[in-house]
Design an enzyme around this catalytic site. Structure first.
Site, short mmCIF file in Angstrom:
data_model
loop_
_atom_site.label_atom_id
_atom_site.label_comp_id
_atom_site.label_asym_id
_atom_site.label_seq_id
_atom_site.Cartn_x
_atom_site.Cartn_y
_atom_site.Cartn_z
N TYR A 1 7.13 -15.19 -132.85
CA TYR A 1 7.70 -15.46 -134.18
C TYR A 1 7.31 -14.25 -135.26
O TYR A 1 7.01 -14.52 -136.40
CB TYR A 1 7.15 -16.84 -134.87
CG TYR A 1 7.19 -17.72 -133.80
CD1 TYR A 1 8.26 -18.45 -133.43
CD2 TYR A 1 6.02 -18.27 -132.85
CE1 TYR A 1 8.39 -19.39 -132.50
CE2 TYR A 1 6.02 -19.22 -132.02
CZ TYR A 1 7.12 -19.85 -131.84
OH TYR A 1 7.24 -20.89 -130.62
N ASP B 1 6.11 -34.78 -122.50
CA ASP B 1 5.70 -33.43 -122.66
C ASP B 1 4.18 -33.18 -122.77
O ASP B 1 3.77 -33.49 -123.85
CB ASP B 1 6.66 -32.78 -123.69
CG ASP B 1 6.18 -31.19 -123.75
OD1 ASP B 1 5.16 -30.79 -123.31
OD2 ASP B 1 6.91 -30.62 -124.42
N TYR C 1 7.51 -30.19 -130.59
CA TYR C 1 7.65 -28.71 -130.21
C TYR C 1 7.43 -28.96 -128.74
O TYR C 1 6.98 -29.62 -128.13
CB TYR C 1 6.54 -28.17 -130.66
CG TYR C 1 6.75 -26.58 -130.21
CD1 TYR C 1 7.65 -25.83 -130.90
CD2 TYR C 1 5.89 -26.05 -129.01
CE1 TYR C 1 7.86 -24.47 -130.26
CE2 TYR C 1 6.29 -25.10 -128.47
CZ TYR C 1 7.23 -24.20 -128.90
OH TYR C 1 7.28 -22.98 -128.68
N LYS D 1 0.69 -24.83 -120.02
CA LYS D 1 -0.52 -24.22 -120.71
C LYS D 1 -1.88 -24.35 -119.90
O LYS D 1 -2.26 -23.41 -119.14
CB LYS D 1 -0.90 -24.98 -122.00
CG LYS D 1 0.22 -24.65 -122.89
CD LYS D 1 -0.02 -24.91 -124.38
CE LYS D 1 1.00 -24.21 -125.15
NZ LYS D 1 2.37 -24.79 -125.91
C1 LIG Z 1 3.71 -24.79 -125.69
C2 LIG Z 1 4.36 -25.76 -125.65
C3 LIG Z 1 5.55 -25.81 -124.80
C4 LIG Z 1 6.28 -24.35 -124.50
O1 LIG Z 1 5.46 -23.85 -123.49
P1 LIG Z 1 5.59 -22.12 -123.16
O2 LIG Z 1 4.76 -21.82 -122.00
O3 LIG Z 1 5.13 -21.65 -124.46
O4 LIG Z 1 7.27 -22.09 -122.97
C5 LIG Z 1 6.36 -27.06 -124.77
N1 LIG Z 1 5.95 -28.13 -124.85
C6 LIG Z 1 4.77 -28.23 -125.73
C7 LIG Z 1 4.15 -29.56 -126.11
C8 LIG Z 1 3.94 -27.29 -125.83
O5 LIG Z 1 2.61 -27.08 -126.66
#
Ligand SMILES: *Cc1c(COP(=O)(O)O)cnc(C)c1O
Length: 441
Positions: free
Chosen positions: A29, A258, A157, A287
């Site tokens: 960003y 997610d 997100y 992550k």
């Molecule tokens: C960081 C994140 C993503 C995206 O992961 P990247 O490896 O940065 O593409 C998707 N969903 C959540 C909840 C996240 O924290």
């Protein structure tokens, strides 16, 4: 070898390298040129980052949720070195290998019951793209065409690629920058704040009505369970997740959770959906999957979802990245899951939770603070103003701590291996950042 990084890398060299950074390189960003120079890191070990000028910072961010076991963990280093002795990567089309298969087995065993099919991909955003494809393909196969939208909640997100971005909060995600290029999903209001809050009737009714109104055009529901991360570091009741599960069942929709930020113990449960006792149809992890070593993510689904996809029109799941199931990444992820299987994370996360509750308590009385919240190994101080991010970051660095505040939020999710003394310094740095965060009028 302490200090070896400085040999042959004098001040002049960093001046030149930082000019490249400023003039040629995008940061997350970011703008070119960047308004402020980033800090050059030359090594990292345990919970500490070492900067080019020799300063050491305690990492309060785990490199964005990832480095849960700390840097240069001997077992993770060993796993990577061992895999390098065999091979680093081979294509996953038509070939397979042990690190991928062992990792898939581990993932199926640690994730909620029913998630038995594993897609290994290169990043969190891609895992979300794959989850969307799984959901749309399975529902098309089961129910016919016409369900191309998803229902999600505001404040979320899910990543930066177009499919994932379309599920992010439409305001924070800056959807308007891309106009009609962003898919138009159905957004419910943000789940009400508070992990311990009882399910708010009005929110439940709102979601019920919204889902009923769109039931024949949506394929599924996507949300981050219990913690909304990059969308605002907010916590909501597990009852909100349970409500979504119930409504999905009522309408024949798939529930995609997610867990890319929340997974692998961060909230005090191995997966945040465990707080709700909810079993998703599709789940994304990423992550911390590799303990912060490499980019790797996975999308898991139930056997029923996989069967529907494969019985459908294409007869296959239509995704297959070049670096799918990268062997180095799979081997280090396997080692990271092995450390988690030891179980020490439970007491580590619980002790971080206690430490942050104590360490951040004083922030409640500080002028400008609107909320202090802690869940598992996540601590957040929310201010009543947009931060002077540079001043807040500098104040933390002066306290020997790396933090990355944004908007009105100063927060930490430290490595699980952090000791109480270092954690107290992180809390002190958060308070200092809060004090420094008001931009001069
Ligand atoms: C960081 C994140 C993503 C995206 O992961 P990247 O490896 O940065 O593409 C998707 N969903 C959540 C909840 C996240 O924290």
């Amino acid at each position: 070898m302490a200090g070896s990084h400085l040999e042959g890398r004098g001040e002049g060299d960093w001046t030149r390298l930082l000019a490249i950074d400023r003039e040629q390189v995008w940061h997350p960003y970011g703008a070119i040129p960047a308004p402020a120079a980033p800090l050059p890191v030359v090594s990292a070990s345990g919970v500490r980052l070492t900067l080019a000028d020799g300063r050491e910072l305690i990492d309060g961010m785990s490199s964005w949720w990832c480095a849960v076991h700390g840097y240069r963990h001997p077992e993770l280093d060993r796993a990577l070195r061992a895999q390098l002795q065999s091979f680093a990567h081979v294509m996953f089309g038509g070939l397979t290998h042990e690190p991928a298969l062992r990792l898939a087995e581990q993932l199926v065993s640690v994730t909620p019951a029913g998630l038995e099919r594993v897609f290994l991909c290169d990043s969190g955003s891609v895992a979300v793209e794959v989850a969307i494809k799984m959901c749309l393909q399975a529902q098309r196969s089961r129910l016919g065409p016409g369900r191309e939208r998803l229902l999600t909640v505001r404040g979320g997100y899910h990543g930066d690629t177009f499919g994932a971005m379309a599920l992010c909060d439409p305001v924070d995600g800056m959807h308007r920058l891309y106009g009609g290029a962003v898919a138009r999903h159905v957004f419910a209001e943000r789940p009400p704040d508070g992990f311990a809050a009882p399910l708010q009737r009005s929110w439940a009714r709102h979601v019920e009505e919204l889902m009923a109104a769109h039931a024949d055009e949506i394929a599924g529901v996507v949300m981050e369970p219990v913690v909304q991360g990059a969308g605002g570091m907010r916590f909501h009741s597990p009852d909100c997740v349970a409500l979504m599960r119930r409504l999905c069942d009522e309408h024949g929709l798939l529930l995609i959770l997610d867990e890319i930020a929340t997974g692998f113990g961060r909230t005090g449960a191995l997966f945040a959906c465990e707080h709700a006792g909810v079993l998703p149809d599709v789940m994304c992890v990423g992550k911390a999957l590799t303990g912060g070593y490499m980019s790797l993510a996975a999308t898991l689904c139930t056997a029923e979802v996989a069967e529907a996809i494969c019985a459908g029109e294409g007869g296959a799941l239509m995704h297959g990245p070049t670096y799918m199931a990268n062997a180095l990444a799979c081997s280090v992820a396997g080692a990271s899951l092995g450390i988690l299987a030891g179980g020490a994370w439970r007491e580590q996360v619980a002790s971080i939770e206690r430490g942050l509750r104590a360490g951040l308590a004083d922030a409640r009385e500080m002028p400008g603070v609107v909320d202090v919240r802690v869940l598992g190994a996540i601590g957040v101080v929310q201010m009543d103003h947009a931060l002077d991010v540079a001043a807040a970051t500098a104040a933390a660095v002066e306290h020997g701590v790396w933090l990355r505040p944004f908007r009105d939020l100063i927060y930490t999710m430290p490595p699980y291996v952090i000791g109480q003394e270092d954690l107290a310094r992180v809390s002190a740095a958060i308070l200092a950042a809060a004090r420094a965060s008001r931009a001069p009028a």
